[in-house]
Design a protein around this motif. Structure first.
Motif, PDB file in Angstrom:
ATOM      1  N   ASP A 165       0.950  -1.212  -0.093  1.00 32.64           N
ATOM      2  CA  ASP A 165      -0.054  -0.062   0.092  1.00 32.64           C
ATOM      3  C   ASP A 165       0.927   1.111   0.013  1.00 32.64           C
ATOM      4  OD1 ASP A 165      -2.350  -1.524   0.025  1.00 32.64           O
ATOM      5  OD2 ASP A 165      -2.361  -1.460   2.073  1.00 32.64           O
ATOM      6  N   ALA A 166       2.125   1.098   0.690  1.00 33.12           N
ATOM      7  CA  ALA A 166       2.902   2.359   0.861  1.00 33.12           C
ATOM      8  C   ALA A 166       3.599   2.560  -0.479  1.00 33.12           C
ATOM      9  CB  ALA A 166       3.742   2.325   2.013  1.00 33.12           C
ATOM     10  N   ASN A 212       2.311   1.986  -3.496  1.00 35.22           N
ATOM     11  CA  ASN A 212       1.237   2.431  -4.237  1.00 35.22           C
ATOM     12  C   ASN A 212       0.796   3.923  -4.028  1.00 35.22           C
ATOM     13  OD1 ASN A 212       1.062   0.012  -5.658  1.00 35.22           O
ATOM     14  ND2 ASN A 212      -0.469  -0.841  -4.358  1.00 35.22           N
ATOM     15  N   LYS A 213       0.902   4.313  -2.925  1.00 37.43           N
ATOM     16  CA  LYS A 213       0.539   5.584  -2.441  1.00 37.43           C
ATOM     17  C   LYS A 213       1.971   6.534  -2.953  1.00 37.43           C
ATOM     18  CE  LYS A 213      -2.574   5.160   1.285  1.00 37.43           C
ATOM     19  NZ  LYS A 213      -3.635   6.260   0.818  1.00 37.43           N
ATOM     20  N   ARG A 258       3.745   5.790  -5.311  1.00 42.73           N
ATOM     21  CA  ARG A 258       3.804   5.771  -6.865  1.00 42.73           C
ATOM     22  C   ARG A 258       2.697   6.768  -7.244  1.00 42.73           C
ATOM     23  NH1 ARG A 258       3.510   0.453  -7.775  1.00 42.73           N
ATOM     24  NH2 ARG A 258       5.726   0.512  -7.843  1.00 42.73           N
ATOM     25  N   ASP A 259       1.650   6.845  -6.739  1.00 43.58           N
ATOM     26  CA  ASP A 259       0.562   7.883  -6.966  1.00 43.58           C
ATOM     27  C   ASP A 259       1.056   9.075  -6.845  1.00 43.58           C
ATOM     28  OD1 ASP A 259      -0.931   5.735  -7.663  1.00 43.58           O
ATOM     29  OD2 ASP A 259      -2.132   5.637  -5.879  1.00 43.58           O
ATOM     30  N   ALA A 260       1.780   9.705  -5.568  1.00 42.84           N
ATOM     31  CA  ALA A 260       2.279  10.785  -5.270  1.00 42.84           C
ATOM     32  C   ALA A 260       3.447  11.274  -6.404  1.00 42.84           C
ATOM     33  CB  ALA A 260       2.662  11.059  -3.847  1.00 42.84           C
ATOM     34  N   SER A 274       2.571  16.620  -2.672  1.00 47.17           N
ATOM     35  CA  SER A 274       3.093  15.520  -1.994  1.00 47.17           C
ATOM     36  C   SER A 274       4.096  14.707  -2.886  1.00 47.17           C
ATOM     37  CB  SER A 274       2.106  14.455  -1.690  1.00 47.17           C
ATOM     38  OG  SER A 274       1.238  14.175  -2.703  1.00 47.17           O
TER      39      SER A 274
END
Length: 159
Positions: free
Chosen positions: A63-64, A66-67, A69-71, A79
């Motif tokens: 999850d971390a 993926n977050k 990567r999104d940021a 961010s």
């Protein structure tokens, strides 16, 4: 009266006449003042809280990432730069770029004297240059051996 206690490595203030729980007794030490027993968990065992926290962090991994990567992909978000900073700080080796005019020993020496290069950086450059010099010497020797071999073969075939 206030005393400074160094029990278990922390410095804390204790009132001398205040009651303390599990206060160490003078009998817990040998003649040299060393502890005879080691209260607490055995040496080398893991702290329960640290183990639980590490497990929790490992579980957040996908999850971390993926977050993160999104940021990184959202360049308009503040961010984005924080994510970039985290990656640069923790994923890349600590290094810096120093621009020199050339790779001559005198230039490197002057950069060290001026403070542009640290002692470790100057040493690393010197080691790298020495290795490159050795490689150049080996290549030169190998080329000379090949030329001599070719010359010997030509002389033997002309006889």
């Amino acid at each position: 009266m206030v005393l400074v206690s160094e029990h278990r490595g922390d410095l804390g203030l204790k009132m001398s006449n205040a009651p303390t729980l599990n206060a160490p007794k003078s009998s817990d030490r040998d003649a040299n003042g060393r502890w005879l027993t080691t209260p607490g968990r055995p040496r080398g065992s893991r702290n329960k809280l640290s183990s639980e926290m590490l497990s929790s962090i490992k579980a957040m991994g996908p999850d971390a990432i993926n977050k993160l990567r999104d940021a990184l992909n959202d360049r308009e978000s503040p961010s984005h730069w924080k994510a970039m900073e985290l990656i640069l700080r923790y994923c890349l080796p600590p290094a810096r770029t120093v621009e020199l005019d050339d790779a001559e020993p005198e230039t490197i020496k002057q950069a060290f004297i001026d403070g542009t290069l640290s002692a470790d950086e100057a040493r690393a450059i010197a080691i790298a240059m020495e290795k490159l010099k050795n490689i150049a010497n080996i290549d030169n020797i190998q080329r000379q051996v090949e030329e001599l071999t070719a010359l010997i073969i030509r002389q033997q075939s002309s006889k």
